[in-house]
Design a protein around this motif. Structure first.
Motif, mmCIF file in Angstrom:
data_model
loop_
_atom_site.group_PDB
_atom_site.id
_atom_site.type_symbol
_atom_site.label_atom_id
_atom_site.label_comp_id
_atom_site.label_asym_id
_atom_site.label_seq_id
_atom_site.Cartn_x
_atom_site.Cartn_y
_atom_site.Cartn_z
ATOM 1 N N ARG A 78 0.830 -1.207 0.000
ATOM 2 C CA ARG A 78 0.000 0.000 0.000
ATOM 3 C C ARG A 78 0.863 1.254 0.000
ATOM 4 O O ARG A 78 0.624 2.186 -0.746
ATOM 5 N N HIS A 79 1.904 1.262 0.808
ATOM 6 C CA HIS A 79 2.783 2.421 0.899
ATOM 7 C C HIS A 79 3.457 2.716 -0.446
ATOM 8 O O HIS A 79 3.526 3.878 -0.868
ATOM 9 N N THR A 80 3.938 1.688 -1.127
ATOM 10 C CA THR A 80 4.578 1.922 -2.423
ATOM 11 C C THR A 80 3.568 2.438 -3.446
ATOM 12 O O THR A 80 3.895 3.306 -4.256
ATOM 13 N N LEU A 81 2.346 1.942 -3.383
ATOM 14 C CA LEU A 81 1.314 2.412 -4.310
ATOM 15 C C LEU A 81 0.899 3.840 -3.986
ATOM 16 O O LEU A 81 0.592 4.623 -4.897
ATOM 17 N N ASP A 82 0.895 4.194 -2.695
ATOM 18 C CA ASP A 82 0.596 5.576 -2.303
ATOM 19 C C ASP A 82 1.551 6.558 -2.971
ATOM 20 O O ASP A 82 1.151 7.651 -3.382
ATOM 21 N N PHE A 83 2.798 6.178 -3.062
ATOM 22 C CA PHE A 83 3.809 7.037 -3.683
ATOM 23 C C PHE A 83 3.437 7.323 -5.135
ATOM 24 O O PHE A 83 3.447 8.468 -5.587
ATOM 25 N N PHE A 84 3.058 6.260 -5.870
ATOM 26 C CA PHE A 84 2.638 6.440 -7.258
ATOM 27 C C PHE A 84 1.345 7.248 -7.336
ATOM 28 O O PHE A 84 1.181 8.088 -8.224
ATOM 29 N N ASP A 85 0.419 7.001 -6.402
ATOM 30 C CA ASP A 85 -0.832 7.765 -6.382
ATOM 31 C C ASP A 85 -0.573 9.257 -6.210
ATOM 32 O O ASP A 85 -1.246 10.085 -6.834
ATOM 33 N N LYS A 135 -2.870 8.566 0.577
ATOM 34 C CA LYS A 135 -4.242 8.138 0.872
ATOM 35 C C LYS A 135 -4.311 7.138 2.023
ATOM 36 O O LYS A 135 -5.268 7.112 2.771
ATOM 37 N N ARG A 136 -3.330 6.262 2.091
ATOM 38 C CA ARG A 136 -3.278 5.235 3.138
ATOM 39 C C ARG A 136 -4.562 4.395 3.196
ATOM 40 O O ARG A 136 -5.141 4.184 4.248
#
Length: 169
Positions: A45-52, A69-70
């Motif tokens: 989730r944290h890595t995807l937050d970066f891309f988001d 977003k977390r």
């Protein structure tokens, strides 16, 4: 160059999908490994937050890496995480032919408050990819501690790691 960076990121995100395809939900959600007691899901989730953050801020030229977003659903639901990865990959692919020949304002907290610096799209995407690899390495450690043996070539290793040492998990 942008095409190659996006292809590399999408390949790297594909490794996360490969991981999600082979681990069970209990392993994905396990928080028993110290010292941080986070789950594999929370690292994904944290890595995807970066891309988001990149995707959300690109149109306004104001990427704020502290505005994550977390989404806890991604931390706990492997299918939701996979769906989100596919959406990110699709969005990144759409940037391949977009003119980004300008500086992008990127805000982050370096430990002493927020600071804004200039990046190119290529440099912030390369940074996000390195950030993902770093968290994949942590995931590899967590899997080892959980006694889960999986083989995904290159997972958690920087491409500059010598090949004889870059086995993946």
């Amino acid at each position: 160059m942008k095409r190659q960076i996006i292809a590399s990121i999408n390949h790297n995100l594909g490794r996360a999908i490969a991981l999600l395809d082979v681990i069970d939900s209990k392993t994905y959600q396990d928080t028993s490994i110290g010292p941080y007691y986070s789950s594999i899901g929370s690292h994904i989730r944290h890595t995807l937050d970066f891309f988001d953050c990149i995707i959300s801020g690109l149109d306004t030229n104001d990427i704020d890496l502290t505005a994550r977003k977390r989404d806890e659903v991604i931390s706990t639901d492997k299918d939701a995480a996979k769906d989100h990865i596919y959406k990110i990959q699709e969005t990144l692919t759409s940037y391949t032919d977009v003119n980004t020949d300008y500086l992008i304002h990127v805000t982050d907290n370096m430990g002493q408050g927020k600071i804004t610096v200039n990046y190119t799209l290529e440099s912030i995407l390369a940074h996000a990819n390195s950030h993902a690899i770093h968290h994949y390495a942590t995931i590899g450690y967590m899997l080892e501690q959980l006694g889960v043996s999986i083989k995904i070539p290159g997972f958690g290793y920087n491409p500059t790691t010598p090949v004889n040492k870059r086995e993946g998990i």
